[in-house]
Write an enzyme that holds these catalytic residues in place. Structure first.
Site, PDB file in Angstrom:
ATOM      1  N   ARG A  80       0.826  -1.211   0.000  1.00  0.00           N
ATOM      2  CA  ARG A  80       0.000   0.000   0.000  1.00  0.00           C
ATOM      3  C   ARG A  80       0.861   1.262   0.000  1.00  0.00           C
ATOM      4  O   ARG A  80       0.557   2.222  -0.713  1.00  0.00           O
ATOM      5  CB  ARG A  80      -0.959  -0.010   1.188  1.00  0.00           C
ATOM      6  CG  ARG A  80      -2.024  -1.095   1.067  1.00  0.00           C
ATOM      7  CD  ARG A  80      -2.907  -1.171   2.284  1.00  0.00           C
ATOM      8  NE  ARG A  80      -2.085  -1.459   3.459  1.00  0.00           N
ATOM      9  CZ  ARG A  80      -2.428  -1.167   4.705  1.00  0.00           C
ATOM     10  NH1 ARG A  80      -3.580  -0.583   4.957  1.00  0.00           N
ATOM     11  NH2 ARG A  80      -1.634  -1.469   5.708  1.00  0.00           N
TER      12      ARG A  80
ATOM     13  N   ASN B 279      -6.180  -2.951   2.480  1.00  0.00           N
ATOM     14  CA  ASN B 279      -6.146  -4.395   2.641  1.00  0.00           C
ATOM     15  C   ASN B 279      -7.569  -4.926   2.739  1.00  0.00           C
ATOM     16  O   ASN B 279      -8.417  -4.315   3.391  1.00  0.00           O
ATOM     17  CB  ASN B 279      -5.390  -4.786   3.909  1.00  0.00           C
ATOM     18  CG  ASN B 279      -3.897  -4.604   3.789  1.00  0.00           C
ATOM     19  OD1 ASN B 279      -3.353  -4.503   2.699  1.00  0.00           O
ATOM     20  ND2 ASN B 279      -3.225  -4.559   4.921  1.00  0.00           N
TER      21      ASN B 279
END
Length: 88
Positions: A18, A36
């Site tokens: 990320r 996520n």
């Protein structure tokens, strides 16, 4: 202007995926998020210029050094206004 959504699976959680996507999204002037999912995948939604989205697509498909990207489902997405690019 366009919008894309990627669902990325493989070893993409716990490896800086990320943060990696956020860095490249911001570098290319995109807004959106990376988060996520409970199944171990990562969802990325980005809005911006089509060329920048194509560049980000390459980074999403590659992932950071510790990642092992197995599958990427890329779709045209709803154009939503975001303030920056965030990790959720």
């Amino acid at each position: 202007m366009g919008a894309r959504r990627w669902l990325v699976s493989g070893r993409v959680q716990g490896v800086g995926f990320r943060n990696y996507v956020q860095k490249h999204a911001l570098k290319n002037g995109l807004s959106g998020y990376a988060k996520n999912l409970e199944d171990g995948s990562v969802e990325v939604h980005a809005v911006g210029e089509d060329t920048a989205l194509q560049i980000l697509s390459g980074y999403v498909r590659r992932g950071p050094m510790l990642a092992d990207v197995r599958t990427v489902d890329e779709q045209v997405a709803e154009h939503v206004r975001y303030d920056g690019f965030h990790i959720r």
